[in-house]
Every structure is written in structure tokens, then in C-alpha cells.
Design a protein around this motif. Structure first.
Motif, PDB file in Angstrom:
ATOM      1  N   VAL A 249       0.778  -1.087  -0.058  1.00 49.47           N
ATOM      2  CA  VAL A 249       0.068   0.009  -0.105  1.00 49.47           C
ATOM      3  C   VAL A 249       1.108   1.119  -0.039  1.00 49.47           C
ATOM      4  O   VAL A 249       0.689   2.380  -0.748  1.00 49.47           O
ATOM      5  N   LEU A 250       1.923   1.303   0.829  1.00 43.07           N
ATOM      6  CA  LEU A 250       2.725   2.661   0.774  1.00 43.07           C
ATOM      7  C   LEU A 250       3.556   2.740  -0.624  1.00 43.07           C
ATOM      8  O   LEU A 250       3.589   3.770  -0.986  1.00 43.07           O
ATOM      9  N   ALA A 251       4.018   1.658  -1.155  1.00 43.52           N
ATOM     10  CA  ALA A 251       4.451   1.508  -2.514  1.00 43.52           C
ATOM     11  C   ALA A 251       3.604   1.919  -3.526  1.00 43.52           C
ATOM     12  O   ALA A 251       3.698   3.091  -4.360  1.00 43.52           O
ATOM     13  N   GLU A 252       2.190   1.709  -3.452  1.00 39.64           N
ATOM     14  CA  GLU A 252       1.356   2.149  -4.412  1.00 39.64           C
ATOM     15  C   GLU A 252       1.011   3.745  -4.194  1.00 39.64           C
ATOM     16  O   GLU A 252       0.599   4.476  -5.168  1.00 39.64           O
ATOM     17  N   LEU A 253       1.052   3.995  -3.184  1.00 41.98           N
ATOM     18  CA  LEU A 253       0.706   5.459  -2.779  1.00 41.98           C
ATOM     19  C   LEU A 253       1.884   6.417  -3.092  1.00 41.98           C
ATOM     20  O   LEU A 253       1.724   7.578  -2.902  1.00 41.98           O
ATOM     21  N   GLY A 254       3.105   5.710  -3.407  1.00 37.98           N
ATOM     22  CA  GLY A 254       4.220   6.667  -3.620  1.00 37.98           C
ATOM     23  C   GLY A 254       5.192   7.103  -2.613  1.00 37.98           C
ATOM     24  O   GLY A 254       6.244   7.614  -2.911  1.00 37.98           O
ATOM     25  N   PHE A 255       4.911   6.310  -1.346  1.00 37.56           N
ATOM     26  CA  PHE A 255       5.718   6.717  -0.196  1.00 37.56           C
ATOM     27  C   PHE A 255       7.142   6.090  -0.457  1.00 37.56           C
ATOM     28  O   PHE A 255       8.222   6.328   0.294  1.00 37.56           O
ATOM     29  N   LEU A 256       7.374   5.036  -1.200  1.00 38.59           N
ATOM     30  CA  LEU A 256       8.571   4.513  -1.527  1.00 38.59           C
ATOM     31  C   LEU A 256       9.291   4.729  -2.905  1.00 38.59           C
ATOM     32  O   LEU A 256      10.550   4.221  -3.169  1.00 38.59           O
ATOM     33  N   ASP A 257       8.811   5.934  -3.516  1.00 36.62           N
ATOM     34  CA  ASP A 257       9.269   6.440  -4.694  1.00 36.62           C
ATOM     35  C   ASP A 257      10.723   7.285  -4.249  1.00 36.62           C
ATOM     36  O   ASP A 257      10.990   7.722  -3.355  1.00 36.62           O
ATOM     37  N   SER A 258      11.783   6.948  -5.388  1.00 33.27           N
ATOM     38  CA  SER A 258      12.943   7.774  -4.998  1.00 33.27           C
ATOM     39  C   SER A 258      13.051   9.174  -5.890  1.00 33.27           C
ATOM     40  O   SER A 258      14.023   9.805  -5.779  1.00 33.27           O
ATOM     41  N   GLU A 259      12.085   9.284  -6.731  1.00 29.62           N
ATOM     42  CA  GLU A 259      12.089  10.834  -7.244  1.00 29.62           C
ATOM     43  C   GLU A 259      11.847  11.734  -6.478  1.00 29.62           C
ATOM     44  O   GLU A 259      10.565  11.593  -5.973  1.00 29.62           O
ATOM     45  N   PRO A 260      12.411  12.955  -6.525  1.00 34.21           N
ATOM     46  CA  PRO A 260      12.025  14.109  -5.407  1.00 34.21           C
ATOM     47  C   PRO A 260      10.563  14.836  -6.039  1.00 34.21           C
ATOM     48  O   PRO A 260      10.295  14.575  -7.002  1.00 34.21           O
ATOM     49  N   ILE A 261       9.865  15.077  -4.889  1.00 37.28           N
ATOM     50  CA  ILE A 261       8.657  15.919  -5.070  1.00 37.28           C
ATOM     51  C   ILE A 261       8.872  17.123  -4.453  1.00 37.28           C
ATOM     52  O   ILE A 261       9.620  17.409  -3.253  1.00 37.28           O
ATOM     53  N   MET A 262       7.983  18.112  -4.641  1.00 44.17           N
ATOM     54  CA  MET A 262       8.205  19.392  -3.834  1.00 44.17           C
ATOM     55  C   MET A 262       7.137  19.237  -2.853  1.00 44.17           C
ATOM     56  O   MET A 262       5.857  18.875  -2.654  1.00 44.17           O
ATOM     57  N   PHE A 263       7.608  19.831  -1.661  1.00 49.95           N
ATOM     58  CA  PHE A 263       6.658  19.800  -0.392  1.00 49.95           C
ATOM     59  C   PHE A 263       6.890  21.173   0.430  1.00 49.95           C
ATOM     60  O   PHE A 263       8.189  21.403   0.863  1.00 49.95           O
ATOM     61  N   ASP A 264       5.967  22.011   0.494  1.00 57.04           N
ATOM     62  CA  ASP A 264       6.286  23.263   1.147  1.00 57.04           C
ATOM     63  C   ASP A 264       7.115  24.234   0.710  1.00 57.04           C
ATOM     64  O   ASP A 264       7.918  24.674   1.364  1.00 57.04           O
ATOM     65  N   GLY A 265       7.417  23.934  -0.857  1.00 57.80           N
ATOM     66  CA  GLY A 265       8.375  24.790  -1.615  1.00 57.80           C
ATOM     67  C   GLY A 265       9.793  24.143  -1.545  1.00 57.80           C
ATOM     68  O   GLY A 265      10.730  24.570  -1.972  1.00 57.80           O
ATOM     69  N   HIS A 266      10.025  23.041  -0.937  1.00 58.35           N
ATOM     70  CA  HIS A 266      11.145  22.180  -1.072  1.00 58.35           C
ATOM     71  C   HIS A 266      11.386  20.941  -1.600  1.00 58.35           C
ATOM     72  O   HIS A 266      10.265  20.243  -1.414  1.00 58.35           O
ATOM     73  N   PRO A 267      12.262  20.559  -2.209  1.00 56.08           N
ATOM     74  CA  PRO A 267      12.205  19.076  -2.754  1.00 56.08           C
ATOM     75  C   PRO A 267      12.561  18.108  -1.767  1.00 56.08           C
ATOM     76  O   PRO A 267      13.565  18.384  -0.999  1.00 56.08           O
ATOM     77  N   ILE A 268      11.574  17.205  -1.819  1.00 60.90           N
ATOM     78  CA  ILE A 268      11.969  15.962  -0.835  1.00 60.90           C
ATOM     79  C   ILE A 268      11.963  14.615  -1.467  1.00 60.90           C
ATOM     80  O   ILE A 268      11.061  14.519  -2.566  1.00 60.90           O
ATOM     81  N   VAL A 269      12.580  13.640  -1.165  1.00 65.45           N
ATOM     82  CA  VAL A 269      12.595  12.483  -1.599  1.00 65.45           C
ATOM     83  C   VAL A 269      11.516  11.296  -0.935  1.00 65.45           C
ATOM     84  O   VAL A 269      11.868  11.281   0.327  1.00 65.45           O
ATOM     85  N   PRO A 270      10.295  11.073  -1.335  1.00 65.76           N
ATOM     86  CA  PRO A 270       9.428  10.066  -0.605  1.00 65.76           C
ATOM     87  C   PRO A 270       9.947   9.255   0.386  1.00 65.76           C
ATOM     88  O   PRO A 270       9.602   8.942   1.476  1.00 65.76           O
ATOM     89  N   ARG A 271      10.756   8.361  -0.613  1.00 63.76           N
ATOM     90  CA  ARG A 271      11.225   7.189   0.259  1.00 63.76           C
ATOM     91  C   ARG A 271      12.063   7.647   1.546  1.00 63.76           C
ATOM     92  O   ARG A 271      12.361   6.992   2.426  1.00 63.76           O
ATOM     93  N   THR A 272      12.725   8.794   1.320  1.00 61.64           N
ATOM     94  CA  THR A 272      13.680   9.246   2.413  1.00 61.64           C
ATOM     95  C   THR A 272      12.965   9.670   3.537  1.00 61.64           C
ATOM     96  O   THR A 272      13.201   9.512   4.756  1.00 61.64           O
ATOM     97  N   PHE A 273      11.818  10.388   3.105  1.00 64.65           N
ATOM     98  CA  PHE A 273      10.706  10.759   4.046  1.00 64.65           C
ATOM     99  C   PHE A 273      10.255   9.639   4.896  1.00 64.65           C
ATOM    100  O   PHE A 273      10.108   9.615   6.249  1.00 64.65           O
ATOM    101  N   THR A 274       9.940   8.440   4.244  1.00 66.77           N
ATOM    102  CA  THR A 274       9.095   7.453   4.765  1.00 66.77           C
ATOM    103  C   THR A 274      10.290   6.580   5.820  1.00 66.77           C
ATOM    104  O   THR A 274       9.647   6.363   6.696  1.00 66.77           O
ATOM    105  N   GLU A 275      11.625   6.709   5.529  1.00 64.28           N
ATOM    106  CA  GLU A 275      12.496   6.164   6.216  1.00 64.28           C
ATOM    107  C   GLU A 275      12.503   6.832   7.398  1.00 64.28           C
ATOM    108  O   GLU A 275      12.391   6.371   8.561  1.00 64.28           O
ATOM    109  N   SER A 276      12.377   8.017   7.450  1.00 61.09           N
ATOM    110  CA  SER A 276      12.369   9.006   8.874  1.00 61.09           C
ATOM    111  C   SER A 276      11.146   8.824   9.508  1.00 61.09           C
ATOM    112  O   SER A 276      11.394   8.659  10.806  1.00 61.09           O
ATOM    113  N   VAL A 277       9.914   8.461   8.889  1.00 58.43           N
ATOM    114  CA  VAL A 277       8.853   8.291   9.701  1.00 58.43           C
ATOM    115  C   VAL A 277       8.801   6.961  10.233  1.00 58.43           C
ATOM    116  O   VAL A 277       8.492   6.632  11.630  1.00 58.43           O
ATOM    117  N   LEU A 278       9.264   5.945   9.662  1.00 57.90           N
ATOM    118  CA  LEU A 278       9.164   4.210   9.970  1.00 57.90           C
ATOM    119  C   LEU A 278      10.316   4.265  10.875  1.00 57.90           C
ATOM    120  O   LEU A 278      10.030   3.251  11.843  1.00 57.90           O
TER     121      LEU A 278
END
Length: 386
Positions: A249-278
Motif C-alpha cells: 500500500v505504501l508503495a502504491e501510494l508513492g511513499f517508496l518512490d525515489s524521485e523528488p517531489i515538492m513539499f512546502d516549497g522544498h524538494p523531498i524524496v518520498p522514500r527518504t521521508f518514509t525512512e524517517s517516519v518508519l
């Protein structure tokens, strides 16, 4: 003889302590970027043979510098440094046992250079890849025609807690890499890439493990080395029930993606963010773990459908004070290193375990692992599948 251990983490420390017991080895140098890790390793090893050295290990030149006077090195480094360590070993003409098994095609391209240097490099020399590889290869050797080899392995907590029923033993970064990488396999004699987190199956192990689930993961070097010897070959990774569904489910929702996305005006990598949360949610109540391995090879022997299978269920090692995953990953590398220094392994080039630990070498290697506490059980009677 002088052995260098690259990396003073949990695996590196286990390797250092074990190789320091070998009579063939007169000096062990443990090298890491952190003095803290070296100090802990020296305290654990408690051997006058062991010496520590801080050094950068970021480049081929860095690693070659610390290998210049060594007979053999054991690399306990992150995946990203595996190829760098291999190139440094070739430059230094130093035998190398590497725990990492990824990027095999890139590594194998260096095999001729290793041969010219007169050294052997053994990649993927742990539990999976490693133990699973040579068990599968031996099963294939025992058959006249090999139809299917399935390599099953998992490191799971002894006391699982929700929501993922899993805890990190090494690096979550490596775990998520396993979950997001297409799985190399052999299907009908051809190398294929299976989508990650697919091929969900149930499997059962002896108590206290019980019911589990497994999905396809990367077969590493065996997809290339065993391609012409078996029609179908797969690797499967084991977790407790429910884990794979949630990760999918996390993968299907994009939380394991390695391509950066913009969040609050800053680029973040979803997978790196997920690592920090998990990460904080994957720290269990204890560091006790279980390693499960099952390798099954089916085919034909003397015209009869036959199956060979091996199983390992290993627990936290209270005597050594180390996790099961550390033990089952480190000890195959130490035995391989000793055999190279003893001349029992005398090939040159890049040679994974499935090319080395078969036929007459197979049982002595398994026996040595058993003596060190890794009890691999063979289904003693070849089973007719007719």
C-alpha cells in the motif's frame, strides 16, 4: 597473514572477532571512518591481533591505501561502496570477500582484471545472497535435470509488534531498497525482472515462527551463474503475515518512490521521508531476532522426480551477544576467507559462492558452519514427487 576488515558496524565487529581466532591470521586491521565504532570493535574482539585504523573509505584510492599491505580483506560496507571496494582490491592485488551481492553484472565485468591480479573476489558472501546461493547450486548439481530452485530467506523479530510486525536489524535504507528493486529471476530458462512486492505466498516454519508470508526478491548473481543449469529460479523474502500487504500500500501510494517531489516549497524524496517516519516505529522491545532459510530444488534424478531441500532456523546468539542476522551474515564470509588463506579455495577472478561451494567442497563448508553454530538441516532422504 594480515586481514583487513572494512567497516566496524555490527557485521564488521562480528567478522573481526571470529577471524581473530583463526591460527592462519596473525594480524587483523579493522578500518572505519568512526573512531567510536573501532573502539567498540576492539573492546568486543579482546585480541592482541586486532588493530584499529580510522580512514576515509569513500573512494577507490582511499580503500586501496588501507589494503596495500594486506593478504585479504572482508568488506562489510554499504551497498554503494561495494564496487569501489572491488576495484580497490584489484589495484592492491588483495583477495576480497564482499558481503554485498548487488550489481553483479558490473562486478563480473572486472573478473578478468581480478584474474590478472592473481586474486579472488567473492561477492555476496552472507546468508542471502550467500548460503542460499550455494544450497541452490548444490541441489542443482545433485540432479540430472533441474526444473526449479527456490531460495527462501528472512530476518524477522523474535517478538514482533504492530503495525508492521518487523524491526530493523541493519539499515532501513537497505530494507526499502529490497522492497523497491525489481526481482531478477529465471523463468523458462530466461532471466526476467519481476515487479517488486509480487508473488505473495504463504509459508510455515517450525515454532516459534509459525505462519509467514513471502514475496519475490532479487536472486542476485544466481540469475546469471545458474541460468544454464535450471529452468526456473526464484528468491523469496519472508515476513510475518500482513507486513507485505501494508508495504505494498505504501508503495502504491508513492511513499517508496525515489524521485523528488515538492513539499512546502522544498524538494523531498518520498522514500527518504518514509525512512524517517518508519525508523522509530521499527525499533522492537528487544534485539532478539530469527533468521529463517529454506532452499528447495526440484527436478529429475535417474528418471525419477526428486526434491532436495535444506532448512535453517537460527535465533539470537546469546553466547556471542549478537543477532542471528549478524551471525548468519558474517560467518560464511569468515569461513570463505579462511579457506582462501588456507588454499582450499584457489581460483582467481570474481567467483560467487554458488561457483565455489559445490560438490566436494559443499559438505565440509556446511560442516564448518555447523560447528560455528549455523545449523543447516538437510531433508536426509531424497523425496520422490511422483
Amino acid at each position: 597473514m594480515h586481514v583487513v576488515v572494512l567497516g566496524a558496524g555490527m557485521i564488521g565487529t562480528t567478522v573481526v572477532r571470529e577471524v581473530s581466532h583463526f591460527a592462519e591470521i596473525t594480524k587483523v586491521s579493522v578500518v572505519d571512518v568512526r573512531q567510536e565504532g573501532i573502539d567498540k570493535c576492539l573492546e568486543t574482539a579482546k585480541s592482541t591481533k586486532v588493530h584499529g585504523q580510522t580512514a576515509s573509505l569513500a573512494t577507490e584510492e582511499d580503500i586501496a591505501a588501507v589494503l596495500s599491505n594486506a593478504d585479504l580483506a572482508i568488506a562489510c560496507l554499504p551497498h554503494s561502496l561495494s564496487l569501489t571496494a572491488i576495484k580497490a582490491a584489484i589495484t592492491s592485488r588483495c583477495h576480497l570477500v564482499d558481503l554485498v551481492g548487488s550489481n553483479f553484472t558490473e562486478k563480473n565485468a572486472l573478473s578478468q582484471q581480478a584474474m590478472k591480479a592473481g586474486i579472488i573476489i567473492v561477492p555476496g558472501c552472507g546468508v542471502a545472497p550467500g548460503i542460499t546461493n550455494f544450497l541452490a547450486a548444490q541441489g542443482i548439481e545433485l540432479l540430472d535435470e533441474a526444473e526449479e530452485a527456490v531460495m527462501i530467506c528472512g530476518g524477522i523479530p523474535r517478538h514482533p509488534i504492530p503495525p508492521l510486525w518487523y524491526q530493523v536489524v541493519f539499515r532501513l535504507e537497505s530494507v526499502l531498497g529490497l522492497y523497491t528493486k525489481p526481482a531478477l529471476a529465471i523463468k523458462n530458462g530466461e532471466i526476467v525482472k519481476l515487479p517488486p512486492l509480487t508473488g505473495l505466498e504463504k509459508i510455515s516454519f517450525p515454532e516459534p515462527v509459525g505462519e509467514c508470508e513471502m514475496v519475490n526478491t532479487d536472486a542476485h548473481s544466481t540469475a546469471f551463474t545458474l541460468k544454464d543449469k535450471v529452468k526456473n529460479l526464484y528468491e523469496k523474502t519472508v515476513r510475518y503475515p500482513g507486513h507485505w500487504e501494508k508495504m505494498k500500500v505504501l508503495a502504491e501510494l508513492g511513499f517508496l518512490d525515489s524521485e523528488p517531489i515538492m513539499f512546502d516549497g522544498h524538494p523531498i524524496v518520498p522514500r527518504t521521508f518514509t525512512e524517517s517516519v518508519l525508523s522509530p516505529k521499527l525499533i522492537g522491545p528487544s534485539n532478539e531476532d530469527i533468521t529463517v532459510v529454506r532452499v528447495e530444488v526440484k527436478g529429475i534424478k535417474k528418471g525419477v522426480p526428486t526434491k532436495h531441500s535444506w532448512e535453517l532456523v537460527d535465533f539470537y546468539d546469546h553466547g556471542r551477544g549478537i543477532t542471528s542476522m549478524a551471525k548468519t551474515t558474517a560467518l560464511p564470509a569468515t569461513v570463505a576467507a579462511k579457506w582462501i588463506l588456507q588454499g582450499k579455495i584457489n581460483e582467481t577472478g570474481i567467483m560467487p559462492l554458488e561457483n565455489l561451494i559445490i560438490n566436494e567442497r559443499f559438505q565440509p563448508f556446511v560442516d564448518e558452519l555447523n560447528e560455528l553454530g549455523i545449523q543447516i538441516k538437510y531433508n536426509a532422504v531424497v523425496e520422490s514427487l511422483a
